[in-house]
Write an enzyme that holds these catalytic residues in place. Sequence first.
Site, PDB file in Angstrom:
ATOM      1  N   GLY A  12       0.780  -1.234   0.000  1.00 50.16           N
ATOM      2  CA  GLY A  12       0.000   0.000   0.000  1.00 50.16           C
ATOM      3  C   GLY A  12       0.808   1.279   0.000  1.00 50.16           C
ATOM      4  N   ASN A  14       1.630   3.108  -2.621  1.00 46.39           N
ATOM      5  CA  ASN A  14       0.946   4.070  -3.501  1.00 46.39           C
ATOM      6  C   ASN A  14      -0.281   4.657  -2.797  1.00 46.39           C
ATOM      7  OD1 ASN A  14       2.047   4.425  -6.360  1.00 46.39           O
ATOM      8  ND2 ASN A  14       2.252   2.224  -6.045  1.00 46.39           N
ATOM      9  N   LYS A  66     -14.565 -17.609  -8.144  1.00 44.34           N
ATOM     10  CA  LYS A  66     -14.151 -16.244  -8.512  1.00 44.34           C
ATOM     11  C   LYS A  66     -15.375 -15.350  -8.680  1.00 44.34           C
ATOM     12  CE  LYS A  66      -9.822 -16.457 -11.047  1.00 44.34           C
ATOM     13  NZ  LYS A  66      -9.169 -16.316 -12.333  1.00 44.34           N
ATOM     14  N   ARG A  92      -5.428  -8.251  -9.051  1.00 43.29           N
ATOM     15  CA  ARG A  92      -6.433  -9.082  -9.714  1.00 43.29           C
ATOM     16  C   ARG A  92      -6.968  -8.365 -10.943  1.00 43.29           C
ATOM     17  NH1 ARG A  92      -7.025 -13.285  -6.846  1.00 43.29           N
ATOM     18  NH2 ARG A  92      -6.331 -13.056  -4.705  1.00 43.29           N
ATOM     19  N   ASN A 108      -5.348   2.862 -12.757  1.00 45.55           N
ATOM     20  CA  ASN A 108      -4.405   1.878 -12.246  1.00 45.55           C
ATOM     21  C   ASN A 108      -2.983   2.401 -12.438  1.00 45.55           C
ATOM     22  OD1 ASN A 108      -3.667  -0.634 -11.157  1.00 45.55           O
ATOM     23  ND2 ASN A 108      -3.194  -1.407 -13.199  1.00 45.55           N
ATOM     24  N   HIS A 110       0.920   1.051 -13.052  1.00 41.51           N
ATOM     25  CA  HIS A 110       1.633  -0.163 -13.469  1.00 41.51           C
ATOM     26  C   HIS A 110       3.129   0.153 -13.582  1.00 41.51           C
ATOM     27  CE1 HIS A 110       2.102  -4.100 -15.225  1.00 41.51           C
ATOM     28  NE2 HIS A 110       2.918  -3.550 -16.104  1.00 41.51           N
TER      29      HIS A 110
END
Length: 209
Positions: A12, A14, A66, A92, A108, A110
């Site tokens: 965590g 970020n 899932k 995920r 997001n 990356h």
Amino acid sequence: MYRLLALASGRGSNFLAILNAIESGEIPNAKMVGLITDRENTGAEEHAKKYQVPVKVIPFKNYPTKDDFYQDLLLAAKSFEPDLILGAGFMRILPPEFIRSFPDRIMNIHPSLLPAFPGMNAQKQAYEYGVKVSGCTVHFMDEGVDTGPIILQKAVEIPEGSSVEEITQLILKEEHQLYIKAIKLFCENKLVIEYNTSKTRKIVRIKSS
Ligand code: GAR
């Protein structure tokens, strides 16, 4: 006030950088309304507690399928009524139904210069490939793996002889700043998503004022 919701799976850092940026006024018009994690006892959860951010833990391992997990994840996310969802080390792949429930509202981070090295262990992929420059990307999530419209990127030079861990640390430092910049742009209403000229993919244009 923009309502931010973070999804995280681990450390965590970020997430913490974003909390600090909100607290210090660097992102002035946003509030972190919640954190969802997919496992118990994460670093992200610790940070949330310190900042009094409500946490929902949805442990993936407790779900028979899932589909069941993702159904609960979607319900939990909706319950926070977010304007923007932030993948902050969430390991995920979100299913299409989730993505479609928050169109162009899931960001997001990356740890590579996409479209290079999508998926898991991007820094190790960069190391193994022997690239001299890598970096990080903030993008909107779409239904593919790290394929969504790119918002910001930062290149990071890889010094000769760096280990995967050193590369990871160099990139991580830049991730924190880049993510904050991207969230700020979103909250200033400066991100415009449009199709490219060949209509093959969506791209992000950043308004100058
Ligand atoms: C970060 O390096 C982030 O870019 C990466 O996981 C790490 C999480 O660190 N995300 C991905 O690889 C997503 N495909 P953090 O928990 O300290 O923020």
